[in-house]
Design a protein around this motif. Structure first.
Motif, short mmCIF file in Angstrom:
data_model
loop_
_atom_site.label_atom_id
_atom_site.label_comp_id
_atom_site.label_asym_id
_atom_site.label_seq_id
_atom_site.Cartn_x
_atom_site.Cartn_y
_atom_site.Cartn_z
N ASN A 78 33.40 -0.87 1.75
CA ASN A 78 35.16 -0.61 1.43
C ASN A 78 35.62 -1.91 0.16
N ALA A 79 34.98 -2.92 0.10
CA ALA A 79 34.70 -3.97 -0.63
C ALA A 79 33.80 -3.91 -1.89
N TYR A 80 32.61 -2.72 -1.62
CA TYR A 80 31.95 -2.57 -3.27
C TYR A 80 32.66 -1.41 -3.48
N THR A 81 33.52 -0.27 -3.00
CA THR A 81 34.71 0.63 -3.63
C THR A 81 35.82 -0.04 -4.48
N LYS A 82 36.75 -1.00 -3.52
CA LYS A 82 37.51 -2.21 -4.81
C LYS A 82 37.14 -2.45 -5.68
N ARG A 83 36.00 -2.91 -5.65
CA ARG A 83 35.39 -3.30 -7.19
C ARG A 83 35.04 -2.06 -8.00
N GLU A 84 34.78 -1.46 -7.87
CA GLU A 84 34.47 -0.06 -8.40
C GLU A 84 35.87 0.60 -8.65
N ASN A 85 36.61 0.61 -8.41
CA ASN A 85 37.94 0.93 -8.38
C ASN A 85 38.57 0.32 -9.66
N THR A 86 38.15 -1.21 -9.97
CA THR A 86 38.82 -2.62 -10.48
C THR A 86 38.14 -2.41 -11.80
N HIS A 87 37.10 -1.78 -11.99
CA HIS A 87 36.03 -1.70 -13.03
C HIS A 87 36.60 0.04 -13.79
N ARG A 88 37.54 0.55 -13.04
CA ARG A 88 37.97 2.30 -13.10
C ARG A 88 38.43 2.43 -13.89
N MET A 89 39.15 1.18 -13.48
CA MET A 89 41.54 0.81 -14.22
C MET A 89 40.52 0.41 -15.20
N ALA A 90 39.55 -0.61 -15.50
CA ALA A 90 39.82 -1.24 -16.86
C ALA A 90 39.15 -0.88 -17.85
N ASP A 91 38.19 0.10 -17.59
CA ASP A 91 37.90 0.90 -18.47
C ASP A 91 38.95 1.91 -18.50
#
Length: 156
Positions: A133-146
């Motif tokens: 879950n924590a890594y998924t949150k990081r990936e979603n944050t990066h995806r939103m920034a992209d």
């Protein structure tokens, strides 16, 4: 901007591993001032990690897991001319660490029905393997920034 607390200057590493990151994590894990309970949960989770991964040092697995969860960019809301834009911005080192710790703790607190040290061990191992879950949150944050890269010129 966040407050600069006294803990930065008077910060002691944890007694067992002599790690400042572990001490910071224990302080964030602590509820109602019960530090020994938080230490027991953290050290039991590291013992469980040691049982599941006998070839790796548990504190190194923990540090690598936190490193994997740290975000490098995030979106911040910026008002320009009456409109709000989600502007991608770089994250400084102390905020990266605090976000990673916060995301791991929120991931284990969302799961119910098991002892906390087992949930923490599961989440640390998942983050070490770049999943959970924590890594998924990081990936979603990066995806939103992209996705909001078009508004990066508003970051001043």
């Amino acid at each position: 901007m966040g407050r600069i607390t006294a803990s930065r200057s008077h910060f002691k590493p944890d007694p067992r591993f002599n790690s400042a990151l572990a001490s910071k994590f224990i302080n964030c894990l602590m509820l109602d001032g019960k530090k020994t309970v938080a230490q027991n949960v953290f050290y039991n989770a590291l013992e469980e990690i040691g049982r599941r991964m006998p070839d790796a040092t548990p504190i190194e697995v923990f540090e690598e897991a936190i490193e994997n969860v740290k975000p490098y960019v995030e979106v911040r809301s910026k008002r320009v001319g009456g409109a709000s834009y989600q502007v991608p911005m770089q994250v400084n080192r102390s905020r990266q660490q605090s976000l990673a710790i916060r995301w791991v703790l929120s991931a284990i607190r969302d799961k119910k029905g098991r002892p906390t040290h087992l949930k923490l061990a599961d989440e640390i191992l998942a983050a070490y393997k770049k999943e959970g879950n924590a890594y998924t949150k990081r990936e979603n944050t990066h995806r939103m920034a992209d996705a909001n890269k078009a508004f990066s010129h508003f970051a001043w």
